[in-house]
Design a protein around this motif. Structure first.
Motif, PDB file in Angstrom:
ATOM      1  N   GLY A 128      -2.697  23.173  48.993  1.00 31.29           N
ATOM      2  CA  GLY A 128      -2.897  23.991  47.925  1.00 31.29           C
ATOM      3  C   GLY A 128      -1.783  24.808  47.315  1.00 31.29           C
ATOM      4  N   LYS A 129      -0.615  24.733  47.580  1.00 35.14           N
ATOM      5  CA  LYS A 129       0.473  25.431  47.212  1.00 35.14           C
ATOM      6  C   LYS A 129       1.554  24.189  46.587  1.00 35.14           C
ATOM      7  CE  LYS A 129       0.692  28.666  51.040  1.00 35.14           C
ATOM      8  NZ  LYS A 129       1.606  29.004  52.197  1.00 35.14           N
ATOM      9  N   ALA A 130       2.083  24.625  45.383  1.00 38.56           N
ATOM     10  CA  ALA A 130       2.986  23.886  44.721  1.00 38.56           C
ATOM     11  C   ALA A 130       4.387  24.829  44.449  1.00 38.56           C
ATOM     12  CB  ALA A 130       2.360  23.564  43.307  1.00 38.56           C
ATOM     13  N   GLN A 183       3.445  16.845  61.080  1.00 35.39           N
ATOM     14  CA  GLN A 183       1.849  16.614  61.387  1.00 35.39           C
ATOM     15  C   GLN A 183       1.090  16.534  59.663  1.00 35.39           C
ATOM     16  OE1 GLN A 183       0.193  19.604  63.830  1.00 35.39           O
ATOM     17  NE2 GLN A 183       1.087  18.390  65.747  1.00 35.39           N
ATOM     18  N   GLY A 184       1.985  15.692  58.832  1.00 37.62           N
ATOM     19  CA  GLY A 184       1.476  15.722  57.625  1.00 37.62           C
ATOM     20  C   GLY A 184       1.581  16.654  56.512  1.00 37.62           C
ATOM     21  N   LYS A 185       2.035  17.703  56.983  1.00 41.46           N
ATOM     22  CA  LYS A 185       2.160  19.029  56.046  1.00 41.46           C
ATOM     23  C   LYS A 185       3.958  19.228  55.815  1.00 41.46           C
ATOM     24  CE  LYS A 185      -1.691  20.923  57.531  1.00 41.46           C
ATOM     25  NZ  LYS A 185      -2.369  22.040  58.154  1.00 41.46           N
ATOM     26  N   VAL A 186       4.191  19.435  54.450  1.00 45.41           N
ATOM     27  CA  VAL A 186       5.616  19.747  54.435  1.00 45.41           C
ATOM     28  C   VAL A 186       6.138  21.111  55.188  1.00 45.41           C
ATOM     29  CG1 VAL A 186       7.208  20.806  52.663  1.00 45.41           C
ATOM     30  CG2 VAL A 186       5.524  19.053  52.064  1.00 45.41           C
ATOM     31  N   MET A 223      21.211  26.865  41.709  1.00 42.15           N
ATOM     32  CA  MET A 223      19.972  25.731  41.781  1.00 42.15           C
ATOM     33  C   MET A 223      18.620  27.009  41.543  1.00 42.15           C
ATOM     34  SD  MET A 223      20.413  22.712  42.133  1.00 42.15           S
ATOM     35  CE  MET A 223      22.215  22.750  41.563  1.00 42.15           C
ATOM     36  N   SER A 224      17.897  26.684  40.560  1.00 44.58           N
ATOM     37  CA  SER A 224      16.581  27.448  40.485  1.00 44.58           C
ATOM     38  C   SER A 224      15.492  26.961  41.492  1.00 44.58           C
ATOM     39  CB  SER A 224      16.303  27.514  39.094  1.00 44.58           C
ATOM     40  OG  SER A 224      15.853  26.355  38.663  1.00 44.58           O
ATOM     41  N   PHE A 225      14.589  27.848  41.793  1.00 44.86           N
ATOM     42  CA  PHE A 225      13.303  27.450  42.577  1.00 44.86           C
ATOM     43  C   PHE A 225      12.488  28.374  42.247  1.00 44.86           C
ATOM     44  CE2 PHE A 225      15.765  30.149  45.309  1.00 44.86           C
ATOM     45  CZ  PHE A 225      14.685  31.061  45.960  1.00 44.86           C
ATOM     46  N   GLN A 226      11.025  27.789  42.300  1.00 44.99           N
ATOM     47  CA  GLN A 226      10.213  28.809  42.243  1.00 44.99           C
ATOM     48  C   GLN A 226       8.678  28.135  42.826  1.00 44.99           C
ATOM     49  OE1 GLN A 226      10.344  28.413  37.788  1.00 44.99           O
ATOM     50  NE2 GLN A 226       8.411  27.785  37.565  1.00 44.99           N
ATOM     51  N   ASP A 227       7.700  29.179  43.076  1.00 46.16           N
ATOM     52  CA  ASP A 227       6.624  28.865  43.329  1.00 46.16           C
ATOM     53  C   ASP A 227       5.578  28.612  42.253  1.00 46.16           C
ATOM     54  OD1 ASP A 227       7.243  29.075  46.120  1.00 46.16           O
ATOM     55  OD2 ASP A 227       6.446  31.154  46.343  1.00 46.16           O
ATOM     56  N   ILE A 228       4.945  27.755  42.190  1.00 46.32           N
ATOM     57  CA  ILE A 228       4.019  27.650  41.039  1.00 46.32           C
ATOM     58  C   ILE A 228       2.701  27.986  41.087  1.00 46.32           C
ATOM     59  CG2 ILE A 228       2.994  25.905  39.390  1.00 46.32           C
ATOM     60  CD1 ILE A 228       5.467  24.036  40.054  1.00 46.32           C
ATOM     61  N   GLU A 229       2.319  28.902  40.309  1.00 47.07           N
ATOM     62  CA  GLU A 229       0.902  29.281  40.432  1.00 47.07           C
ATOM     63  C   GLU A 229       0.082  28.277  39.946  1.00 47.07           C
ATOM     64  OE1 GLU A 229       0.053  32.553  41.573  1.00 47.07           O
ATOM     65  OE2 GLU A 229       2.099  32.867  42.321  1.00 47.07           O
ATOM     66  N   LEU A 230      -1.211  28.499  40.694  1.00 48.85           N
ATOM     67  CA  LEU A 230      -2.211  27.286  40.217  1.00 48.85           C
ATOM     68  C   LEU A 230      -3.321  28.346  39.452  1.00 48.85           C
ATOM     69  CD1 LEU A 230      -2.964  25.418  43.735  1.00 48.85           C
ATOM     70  CD2 LEU A 230      -1.644  24.649  41.767  1.00 48.85           C
ATOM     71  N   THR A 231      -4.103  27.755  38.713  1.00 52.91           N
ATOM     72  CA  THR A 231      -5.080  28.336  37.953  1.00 52.91           C
ATOM     73  C   THR A 231      -6.505  28.986  38.825  1.00 52.91           C
ATOM     74  OG1 THR A 231      -6.436  26.523  37.285  1.00 52.91           O
ATOM     75  CG2 THR A 231      -4.710  27.275  35.923  1.00 52.91           C
ATOM     76  N   SER A 232      -7.371  29.660  38.406  1.00 51.93           N
ATOM     77  CA  SER A 232      -8.552  30.099  39.329  1.00 51.93           C
ATOM     78  C   SER A 232      -9.298  28.777  39.637  1.00 51.93           C
ATOM     79  CB  SER A 232      -9.032  31.177  38.410  1.00 51.93           C
ATOM     80  OG  SER A 232      -9.702  30.250  37.421  1.00 51.93           O
ATOM     81  N   THR A 233      -9.026  27.511  38.930  1.00 49.85           N
ATOM     82  CA  THR A 233      -9.785  26.577  39.400  1.00 49.85           C
ATOM     83  C   THR A 233      -9.179  25.727  40.137  1.00 49.85           C
ATOM     84  OG1 THR A 233      -9.544  25.339  36.997  1.00 49.85           O
ATOM     85  CG2 THR A 233     -11.611  26.638  37.364  1.00 49.85           C
ATOM     86  N   ASN A 234      -7.728  26.029  40.613  1.00 52.09           N
ATOM     87  CA  ASN A 234      -6.892  25.256  41.376  1.00 52.09           C
ATOM     88  C   ASN A 234      -6.550  24.143  40.588  1.00 52.09           C
ATOM     89  OD1 ASN A 234      -6.862  26.707  43.820  1.00 52.09           O
ATOM     90  ND2 ASN A 234      -8.615  25.823  44.452  1.00 52.09           N
ATOM     91  N   ARG A 235      -5.939  24.272  39.468  1.00 45.41           N
ATOM     92  CA  ARG A 235      -5.393  23.187  38.623  1.00 45.41           C
ATOM     93  C   ARG A 235      -3.907  23.560  38.460  1.00 45.41           C
ATOM     94  NH1 ARG A 235      -8.605  19.904  34.665  1.00 45.41           N
ATOM     95  NH2 ARG A 235     -10.862  20.110  35.494  1.00 45.41           N
TER      96      ARG A 235
END
Length: 65
Positions: free
Chosen positions: A32-34, A51-54, A1-13
């Motif tokens: 703000g993390k994916a 409390q509403g967070k993963v 199973m692969s997993f990875q953190d996804i980087e957001l752009t500088s404008t949080n996209r």
């Protein structure tokens, strides 16, 4: 199973290339993390929140008998 953190752009996209990710996956966004996780062929993914967070992502695999 692969997993990875996804980087957001500088404008949080969030930008993804659909040709580079698994055909069966889940993307979870929190604080703000994916994170991207490939889904198992048999089984389930449980996303535990507090409390509403993963808090945790747990994989339970199985196989048909």
């Amino acid at each position: 199973m692969s997993f990875q953190d996804i980087e957001l752009t500088s404008t949080n996209r969030l930008q993804l290339d659909l040709m580079e990710i698994p055909s069966s996956c889940v993307i979870v966004i929190c604080d703000g993390k994916a994170k991207l996780r490939e889904l198992p062929p048999y089984g389930e993914y449980k996303i535990v929140t507090h409390q509403g967070k993963v808090k945790r992502m747990r994989r339970e695999e199985g196989e048909e008998f």
